[in-house]
Motif scaffolding. Structure first.
Motif, PDB file in Angstrom:
ATOM      1  N   SER A  21      29.376  44.357  30.070  1.00  0.00           N
ATOM      2  CA  SER A  21      29.590  45.706  30.944  1.00  0.00           C
ATOM      3  C   SER A  21      30.725  46.169  30.088  1.00  0.00           C
ATOM      4  O   SER A  21      31.221  45.839  28.992  1.00  0.00           O
ATOM      5  CB  SER A  21      30.311  45.335  32.282  1.00  0.00           C
ATOM      6  OG  SER A  21      31.394  44.388  32.192  1.00  0.00           O
ATOM      7  N   LYS A  22      31.224  47.482  30.636  1.00  0.00           N
ATOM      8  CA  LYS A  22      32.304  48.227  29.841  1.00  0.00           C
ATOM      9  C   LYS A  22      33.666  47.410  29.929  1.00  0.00           C
ATOM     10  O   LYS A  22      34.436  47.254  28.824  1.00  0.00           O
ATOM     11  CB  LYS A  22      32.705  49.480  30.546  1.00  0.00           C
ATOM     12  CG  LYS A  22      33.609  50.601  29.790  1.00  0.00           C
ATOM     13  CD  LYS A  22      33.678  51.718  30.263  1.00  0.00           C
ATOM     14  CE  LYS A  22      34.842  52.855  29.697  1.00  0.00           C
ATOM     15  NZ  LYS A  22      34.946  54.088  30.193  1.00  0.00           N
ATOM     16  N   LYS A  23      34.135  46.694  30.971  1.00  0.00           N
ATOM     17  CA  LYS A  23      35.047  45.795  31.072  1.00  0.00           C
ATOM     18  C   LYS A  23      35.000  44.705  30.066  1.00  0.00           C
ATOM     19  O   LYS A  23      36.139  44.295  29.500  1.00  0.00           O
ATOM     20  CB  LYS A  23      35.218  45.291  32.518  1.00  0.00           C
ATOM     21  CG  LYS A  23      35.818  46.292  33.676  1.00  0.00           C
ATOM     22  CD  LYS A  23      36.204  45.416  34.875  1.00  0.00           C
ATOM     23  CE  LYS A  23      36.486  46.531  35.845  1.00  0.00           C
ATOM     24  NZ  LYS A  23      36.797  45.916  37.256  1.00  0.00           N
ATOM     25  N   ASN A  26      35.783  46.005  26.710  1.00  0.00           N
ATOM     26  CA  ASN A  26      37.105  46.418  26.428  1.00  0.00           C
ATOM     27  C   ASN A  26      37.848  45.059  26.251  1.00  0.00           C
ATOM     28  O   ASN A  26      38.906  45.104  25.464  1.00  0.00           O
ATOM     29  CB  ASN A  26      37.572  46.875  27.666  1.00  0.00           C
ATOM     30  CG  ASN A  26      37.098  48.556  27.647  1.00  0.00           C
ATOM     31  OD1 ASN A  26      36.790  49.109  26.736  1.00  0.00           O
ATOM     32  ND2 ASN A  26      37.289  49.111  28.859  1.00  0.00           N
ATOM     33  N   LEU A  27      37.612  44.013  27.137  1.00  0.00           N
ATOM     34  CA  LEU A  27      38.148  42.816  26.659  1.00  0.00           C
ATOM     35  C   LEU A  27      38.082  42.200  25.495  1.00  0.00           C
ATOM     36  O   LEU A  27      38.738  41.806  24.723  1.00  0.00           O
ATOM     37  CB  LEU A  27      37.616  41.922  27.660  1.00  0.00           C
ATOM     38  CG  LEU A  27      37.983  40.098  27.540  1.00  0.00           C
ATOM     39  CD1 LEU A  27      39.425  39.952  27.631  1.00  0.00           C
ATOM     40  CD2 LEU A  27      37.558  39.324  28.550  1.00  0.00           C
ATOM     41  N   ASN A 169      47.106  48.156  24.404  1.00  0.00           N
ATOM     42  CA  ASN A 169      47.648  48.450  25.880  1.00  0.00           C
ATOM     43  C   ASN A 169      48.873  48.372  26.014  1.00  0.00           C
ATOM     44  O   ASN A 169      49.395  47.357  25.926  1.00  0.00           O
ATOM     45  CB  ASN A 169      46.798  47.407  26.512  1.00  0.00           C
ATOM     46  CG  ASN A 169      46.712  47.716  28.095  1.00  0.00           C
ATOM     47  OD1 ASN A 169      47.510  48.280  28.554  1.00  0.00           O
ATOM     48  ND2 ASN A 169      45.504  47.336  28.696  1.00  0.00           N
ATOM     49  N   ARG A 188      45.274  41.454  31.441  1.00  0.00           N
ATOM     50  CA  ARG A 188      44.420  41.112  30.038  1.00  0.00           C
ATOM     51  C   ARG A 188      45.016  40.181  29.296  1.00  0.00           C
ATOM     52  O   ARG A 188      44.308  39.604  28.429  1.00  0.00           O
ATOM     53  CB  ARG A 188      44.554  42.577  29.778  1.00  0.00           C
ATOM     54  CG  ARG A 188      43.543  42.625  28.361  1.00  0.00           C
ATOM     55  CD  ARG A 188      42.144  42.054  28.427  1.00  0.00           C
ATOM     56  NE  ARG A 188      41.184  42.819  29.521  1.00  0.00           N
ATOM     57  CZ  ARG A 188      40.719  43.750  29.580  1.00  0.00           C
ATOM     58  NH1 ARG A 188      40.936  44.346  28.683  1.00  0.00           N
ATOM     59  NH2 ARG A 188      40.174  44.090  30.681  1.00  0.00           N
ATOM     60  N   GLN A 191      43.800  36.916  30.184  1.00  0.00           N
ATOM     61  CA  GLN A 191      42.288  36.665  29.771  1.00  0.00           C
ATOM     62  C   GLN A 191      42.085  36.519  28.292  1.00  0.00           C
ATOM     63  O   GLN A 191      41.245  35.760  27.789  1.00  0.00           O
ATOM     64  CB  GLN A 191      41.624  37.926  30.281  1.00  0.00           C
ATOM     65  CG  GLN A 191      41.202  38.341  31.790  1.00  0.00           C
ATOM     66  CD  GLN A 191      40.969  39.710  32.195  1.00  0.00           C
ATOM     67  OE1 GLN A 191      41.010  40.784  31.550  1.00  0.00           O
ATOM     68  NE2 GLN A 191      40.303  39.908  33.304  1.00  0.00           N
ATOM     69  N   ASP A 221      31.783  38.812  30.867  1.00  0.00           N
ATOM     70  CA  ASP A 221      31.784  39.210  32.222  1.00  0.00           C
ATOM     71  C   ASP A 221      32.460  38.744  33.156  1.00  0.00           C
ATOM     72  O   ASP A 221      33.345  39.484  34.051  1.00  0.00           O
ATOM     73  CB  ASP A 221      30.260  39.767  32.796  1.00  0.00           C
ATOM     74  CG  ASP A 221      30.125  41.257  32.209  1.00  0.00           C
ATOM     75  OD1 ASP A 221      30.801  42.208  32.338  1.00  0.00           O
ATOM     76  OD2 ASP A 221      28.912  41.271  31.657  1.00  0.00           O
ATOM     77  N   ALA A 224      36.061  38.742  32.718  1.00  0.00           N
ATOM     78  CA  ALA A 224      36.934  40.167  32.676  1.00  0.00           C
ATOM     79  C   ALA A 224      36.992  40.328  34.263  1.00  0.00           C
ATOM     80  O   ALA A 224      37.845  41.223  34.585  1.00  0.00           O
ATOM     81  CB  ALA A 224      35.889  41.346  32.229  1.00  0.00           C
ATOM     82  N   LYS A 225      36.396  39.683  35.034  1.00  0.00           N
ATOM     83  CA  LYS A 225      36.249  39.756  36.703  1.00  0.00           C
ATOM     84  C   LYS A 225      37.288  38.823  37.244  1.00  0.00           C
ATOM     85  O   LYS A 225      37.473  38.877  38.288  1.00  0.00           O
ATOM     86  CB  LYS A 225      34.792  39.583  37.192  1.00  0.00           C
ATOM     87  CG  LYS A 225      33.984  40.799  36.889  1.00  0.00           C
ATOM     88  CD  LYS A 225      32.442  40.601  37.602  1.00  0.00           C
ATOM     89  CE  LYS A 225      31.704  41.435  36.966  1.00  0.00           C
ATOM     90  NZ  LYS A 225      30.161  41.062  37.629  1.00  0.00           N
TER      91      LYS A 225
END
Length: 228
Positions: A21-23, A26-27, A169, A188, A191, A221, A224-225
């Protein structure tokens, strides 16, 4: 029918890796920014500890963070990395609170002339397999702003755990400057640190191999969640 569909997804992931996914994307971008460092065309690969227990010591008076918040920070790192941190005089990681002169005397090294203008400095040592075996960093009494001191204290501890680069970031404690909103670990940051200490991420990996392993073997994913 649903079972057949799920099996198809499972075998697709085995063959081609996890879709992102986009998230997750990005991660991955933020992680590679903080995990790897490139300077003058030379890439420093993944460096990390490979021990289950790390010892640390604080030389001097810790004034940037009270003991309760410090213990909470250390406990949080332990949960994220699955590393047990123990305070000990025989330390893998030393936090030195003092002047630059005192720090370089403690290191047993001559201080570079330009170092006197810095209020933070660090040293890390790793073997030929890029496994860390000692780290230390200095924060000077010149640091008067509490939140800035907390930012440097935590930033350098993450660097001591093997994170090499900076995060674009500005809420990340690994951002290259203090922003008044990055003196604590962001979601983040947690993560990225968890990903860094994933068992599939090995010392010595460079960008191509790192991305290949992450894309084929790690469910970004899900990470990231993860609210951590």
């Amino acid at each position: 029918m649903i079972r057949i569909f799920l099996l198809m997804i499972f075998f697709f992931q085995l063959a081609f890796g996890f879709t992102q996914s986009k998230k997750a994307s990005n991660l991955l971008n933020e992680y590679t920014s903080v995990a790897l460092k490139s300077k003058k065309g030379l890439e420093t690969p993944i460096i990390k500890w490979t021990k289950d227990t790390l010892t640390y010591n604080i030389e001097g008076q810790l004034t940037f963070l009270n003991s309760k918040k410090w213990i909470k920070f250390i406990d949080e790192l332990s949960l994220i990395t699955n590393i047990t941190f123990i305070e000990s005089d025989e330390a893998d990681i030393t936090i030195f609170i003092g002047t630059m002169n005192e720090y370089f005397e403690w290191l047993g090294e001559s201080m570079p002339s330009y170092a006197s203008s810095f209020n933070n400095w660090g040293r890390r040592r790793w073997n030929s397999n890029y496994e860390l075996f000692h780290s230390s960093y200095c924060l000077t009494p010149q640091i008067k702003i509490a939140n800035y001191g907390s930012y440097q204290l935590k930033r350098w501890f993450l660097i001591s755990l093997g994170l090499n680069g900076t995060n674009p970031n500005n809420v990340s404690v690994l951002h290259n400057s203090f922003t008044q909103s990055n003196y604590y670990l962001s979601k983040r940051d947690k993560q990225c640190l968890r990903l860094h200490y994933h068992p599939f991420i090995k010392p010595g990996m460079k960008m191509a191999e790192l991305k290949d392993v992450i894309n084929s073997s790690i469910d970004l994913d899900a990470l990231a969640k993860d609210k951590l």
